[in-house]
Motif scaffolding. Structure first.
Motif, PDB file in Angstrom:
ATOM      1  N   PHE A  30       0.803  -1.221   0.000  1.00 36.65           N
ATOM      2  CA  PHE A  30       0.000   0.000   0.000  1.00 36.65           C
ATOM      3  C   PHE A  30       0.842   1.280   0.000  1.00 36.65           C
ATOM      4  O   PHE A  30       0.329   2.361  -0.263  1.00 36.65           O
ATOM      5  N   ILE A  31       2.120   1.167   0.324  1.00 36.54           N
ATOM      6  CA  ILE A  31       2.945   2.350   0.564  1.00 36.54           C
ATOM      7  C   ILE A  31       2.980   3.292  -0.639  1.00 36.54           C
ATOM      8  O   ILE A  31       2.868   4.508  -0.479  1.00 36.54           O
ATOM      9  N   GLU A  32       3.080   2.739  -1.843  1.00 37.62           N
ATOM     10  CA  GLU A  32       3.138   3.583  -3.043  1.00 37.62           C
ATOM     11  C   GLU A  32       1.850   4.376  -3.259  1.00 37.62           C
ATOM     12  O   GLU A  32       1.858   5.386  -3.955  1.00 37.62           O
ATOM     13  N   ALA A  33       0.744   3.911  -2.683  1.00 33.92           N
ATOM     14  CA  ALA A  33      -0.551   4.549  -2.895  1.00 33.92           C
ATOM     15  C   ALA A  33      -0.906   5.583  -1.816  1.00 33.92           C
ATOM     16  O   ALA A  33      -1.982   6.171  -1.865  1.00 33.92           O
ATOM     17  N   VAL A  50      -2.565  13.270   5.194  1.00 27.11           N
ATOM     18  CA  VAL A  50      -2.050  12.077   4.536  1.00 27.11           C
ATOM     19  C   VAL A  50      -3.225  11.120   4.370  1.00 27.11           C
ATOM     20  O   VAL A  50      -3.914  10.795   5.335  1.00 27.11           O
ATOM     21  N   GLN A  51      -3.450  10.722   3.128  1.00 31.53           N
ATOM     22  CA  GLN A  51      -4.572   9.836   2.818  1.00 31.53           C
ATOM     23  C   GLN A  51      -4.033   8.428   2.569  1.00 31.53           C
ATOM     24  O   GLN A  51      -3.264   8.202   1.640  1.00 31.53           O
ATOM     25  N   LEU A  52      -4.444   7.521   3.446  1.00 33.38           N
ATOM     26  CA  LEU A  52      -4.059   6.119   3.299  1.00 33.38           C
ATOM     27  C   LEU A  52      -5.046   5.424   2.375  1.00 33.38           C
ATOM     28  O   LEU A  52      -6.237   5.762   2.381  1.00 33.38           O
ATOM     29  N   MET A  56      -5.857  -0.374   3.107  1.00 33.89           N
ATOM     30  CA  MET A  56      -4.723  -0.455   4.027  1.00 33.89           C
ATOM     31  C   MET A  56      -5.193  -0.531   5.476  1.00 33.89           C
ATOM     32  O   MET A  56      -4.583  -1.196   6.311  1.00 33.89           O
ATOM     33  N   LEU A  57      -6.299   0.156   5.783  1.00 39.84           N
ATOM     34  CA  LEU A  57      -6.804   0.173   7.165  1.00 39.84           C
ATOM     35  C   LEU A  57      -7.072  -1.235   7.677  1.00 39.84           C
ATOM     36  O   LEU A  57      -6.903  -1.515   8.856  1.00 39.84           O
ATOM     37  N   LYS A  58      -7.486  -2.134   6.781  1.00 42.43           N
ATOM     38  CA  LYS A  58      -7.797  -3.505   7.185  1.00 42.43           C
ATOM     39  C   LYS A  58      -6.552  -4.287   7.583  1.00 42.43           C
ATOM     40  O   LYS A  58      -6.654  -5.326   8.226  1.00 42.43           O
ATOM     41  N   ILE A  85       4.438   5.941   6.113  1.00 42.58           N
ATOM     42  CA  ILE A  85       4.286   7.384   5.898  1.00 42.58           C
ATOM     43  C   ILE A  85       5.667   8.016   6.013  1.00 42.58           C
ATOM     44  O   ILE A  85       6.351   7.821   7.010  1.00 42.58           O
ATOM     45  N   THR A  86       6.060   8.743   4.984  1.00 39.42           N
ATOM     46  CA  THR A  86       7.382   9.379   4.985  1.00 39.42           C
ATOM     47  C   THR A  86       7.213  10.876   4.827  1.00 39.42           C
ATOM     48  O   THR A  86       6.597  11.344   3.875  1.00 39.42           O
ATOM     49  N   GLN A  87       7.711  11.605   5.773  1.00 37.47           N
ATOM     50  CA  GLN A  87       7.749  13.061   5.707  1.00 37.47           C
ATOM     51  C   GLN A  87       8.872  13.538   6.613  1.00 37.47           C
ATOM     52  O   GLN A  87       9.419  12.772   7.400  1.00 37.47           O
ATOM     53  N   SER A  88       9.215  14.797   6.467  1.00 38.44           N
ATOM     54  CA  SER A  88      10.360  15.327   7.203  1.00 38.44           C
ATOM     55  C   SER A  88      10.114  15.301   8.710  1.00 38.44           C
ATOM     56  O   SER A  88       8.992  15.093   9.174  1.00 38.44           O
ATOM     57  N   LEU A  89      11.160  15.516   9.473  1.00 32.04           N
ATOM     58  CA  LEU A  89      11.073  15.512  10.933  1.00 32.04           C
ATOM     59  C   LEU A  89      10.201  16.663  11.420  1.00 32.04           C
ATOM     60  O   LEU A  89      10.086  17.694  10.770  1.00 32.04           O
TER      61      LEU A  89
END
Length: 107
Positions: A30-33, A50-52, A56-58, A85-89
């Motif tokens: 799911f990470i790419e989405a 951030v929209q998962l 993915m929630l399941k 989820i990747t974002q800056s510190l």
């Protein structure tokens, strides 16, 4: 820094709950989405959501959910990064958009 962000720490796990390797493997597809909004701000904070992917929630462990609300808890940085989820510190997960529980709000 988080203490002065008005975050309701009662809505978090008492301490970060790491994912097992098996759980990480189930989330990998799911990470790419994951969708990241543009940043927006007010006088005090910078925000983004951030929209998962809904599917993915399941796959997210039940300990990450607030049973009384039917949404994810407020996640520790270690937890949301483990989900992919990747974002800056410096970002803090401060709210879940309850009508759409796959949308996490950060500031």
């Amino acid at each position: 820094m988080a203490a002065d962000m008005d975050i309701d720490f009662t809505r978090r796990n008492k301490k970060p709950r790491p994912l097992t390797e098996h759980e990480k493997d189930k989330l990998e597809e799911f990470i790419e989405a994951i969708h990241y909004s543009a940043r927006y701000s007010d006088e005090q904070y910078e925000y983004r959501h951030v929209q998962l992917p809904k599917q993915m929630l399941k796959q997210i462990p039940k300990e990450y959910f607030d049973g009384s609300r039917g949404t994810l808890k407020l996640l520790w940085e270690e937890e949301w990064r483990a989900l992919g989820i990747t974002q800056s510190l410096g970002w803090e997960h401060y709210e879940v958009h309850e009508p759409e529980p796959h949308i996490l709000l950060f500031k």
